[in-house]
Design an enzyme around this catalytic site. Structure first.
Site, PDB file in Angstrom:
ATOM      1  N   ARG A   1     -38.171 -40.034  28.986  1.00  0.00           N
ATOM      2  CA  ARG A   1     -38.424 -39.971  27.537  1.00  0.00           C
ATOM      3  C   ARG A   1     -37.533 -38.933  26.893  1.00  0.00           C
ATOM      4  O   ARG A   1     -37.279 -37.883  27.487  1.00  0.00           O
ATOM      5  CB  ARG A   1     -39.881 -39.602  27.253  1.00  0.00           C
ATOM      6  CG  ARG A   1     -40.867 -40.535  27.886  1.00  0.00           C
ATOM      7  CD  ARG A   1     -40.801 -41.920  27.293  1.00  0.00           C
ATOM      8  NE  ARG A   1     -41.486 -42.866  28.145  1.00  0.00           N
ATOM      9  CZ  ARG A   1     -41.342 -44.185  28.044  1.00  0.00           C
ATOM     10  NH1 ARG A   1     -40.527 -44.709  27.141  1.00  0.00           N
ATOM     11  NH2 ARG A   1     -41.991 -44.997  28.840  1.00  0.00           N
TER      12      ARG A   1
ATOM     13  N   HIS B  50     -28.766 -35.425  35.780  1.00  0.00           N
ATOM     14  CA  HIS B  50     -28.302 -36.762  35.382  1.00  0.00           C
ATOM     15  C   HIS B  50     -27.338 -37.291  36.445  1.00  0.00           C
ATOM     16  O   HIS B  50     -26.445 -36.562  36.894  1.00  0.00           O
ATOM     17  CB  HIS B  50     -27.603 -36.671  34.020  1.00  0.00           C
ATOM     18  CG  HIS B  50     -27.147 -38.004  33.528  1.00  0.00           C
ATOM     19  ND1 HIS B  50     -28.018 -38.927  32.969  1.00  0.00           N
ATOM     20  CD2 HIS B  50     -25.922 -38.595  33.538  1.00  0.00           C
ATOM     21  CE1 HIS B  50     -27.340 -40.012  32.641  1.00  0.00           C
ATOM     22  NE2 HIS B  50     -26.074 -39.845  32.982  1.00  0.00           N
TER      23      HIS B  50
ATOM     24  N   GLU C 258     -29.979 -31.246  21.395  1.00  0.00           N
ATOM     25  CA  GLU C 258     -30.607 -32.279  20.560  1.00  0.00           C
ATOM     26  C   GLU C 258     -30.024 -33.672  20.796  1.00  0.00           C
ATOM     27  O   GLU C 258     -30.580 -34.656  20.311  1.00  0.00           O
ATOM     28  CB  GLU C 258     -30.557 -31.887  19.068  1.00  0.00           C
ATOM     29  CG  GLU C 258     -29.183 -31.735  18.449  1.00  0.00           C
ATOM     30  CD  GLU C 258     -28.423 -30.507  18.948  1.00  0.00           C
ATOM     31  OE1 GLU C 258     -27.184 -30.523  18.894  1.00  0.00           O
ATOM     32  OE2 GLU C 258     -29.067 -29.542  19.447  1.00  0.00           O
TER      33      GLU C 258
END
Ligand code: GRF
Length: 201
Positions: free
Chosen positions: A91, A107, A140
């Site tokens: 998420r 990642h 962000e």
């Protein structure tokens, strides 16, 4: 340092963190809660087996990303955590989370290549010869924040997603605990996008 580990799936990276915390007396990050975005996942069983408290903040119970993020942050705050560690957490948190905690993510590519949820498929489809693993601070934008560590992994001509993933995860399970340890020891310095590892000698 008290950390919350956020998970959505099998939790093999969570397991590597739990193992490091249990076996390395110098591992200064303590996983005090595991937060999942859904129930019934293997990661929750791993946490329970390690006697780490678990919390489910079900994504499906929210219609709004900001409200979901708020619930995740409030859950983490109840455990008085200093940082969030994303370990296969599927998420995207809204910016409020970044304002409240430092957040680390792992990642399965050499960022900035192959952002998003299908990095392994994308690397194979693109025909790259080398992909890898990145650990970074979350900002962000998705899979974008300052890079802490990267390890390359060769893509073999006969690789499938499964075979490539197996080699990538082997690296992940060593890299993530070592980065978390350095972070907890205060060895990571951020200057804009550039992270440097202070010498701990
Ligand atoms: C890892 O490959 C990680 O890079 C990606 O999601 C996967 C999670 O695997 N973000 P696991 O749940 O830790 O086994």
């Amino acid at each position: 340092m008290r950390i919350a580990v956020l998970v959505s799936g099998s939790g093999s990276n969570l397991q590597a963190i739990l193992d490091a915390a249990a076996s390395d007396p110098d591992f200064a990050a303590s996983p005090v809660v595991v937060i999942a975005d859904r129930d019934g996942i293997q990661a929750l069983d791993r946490a329970a087996a390690a006697r780490v408290p678990t919390e489910v903040v079900a994504w499906s119970a929210f219609t709004d990303r900001a409200e979901f993020t708020k619930a995740v942050c409030e859950t983490a705050e109840r455990y008085d955590v200093d940082a969030l560690v994303l370990a296969g957490f599927m998420r995207i948190l809204s910016p409020e989370a970044i304002e409240r905690f430092p957040i680390l993510n792992i990642h399965p590519s050499m960022l900035p290549a192959f952002v998003g949820a299908h990095a392994l498929e994308a690397a194979i489809e693109h025909g790259v010869k080398v992909t890898g693993v990145t650990v970074h601070f979350v900002d962000e934008r998705v899979d974008h924040g300052p890079i802490i560590a990267q390890v390359p992994v060769t893509v073999r001509p006969d690789d499938t997603v499964a075979s490539l993933q197996a080699r990538i995860q082997e690296i992940e399970h060593r890299l993530y605990p070592s980065v978390i340890k350095a972070f907890a020891d205060g060895l990571l310095e951020i200057d804009g996008r550039v992270v440097t590892w202070k010498d701990d000698a």
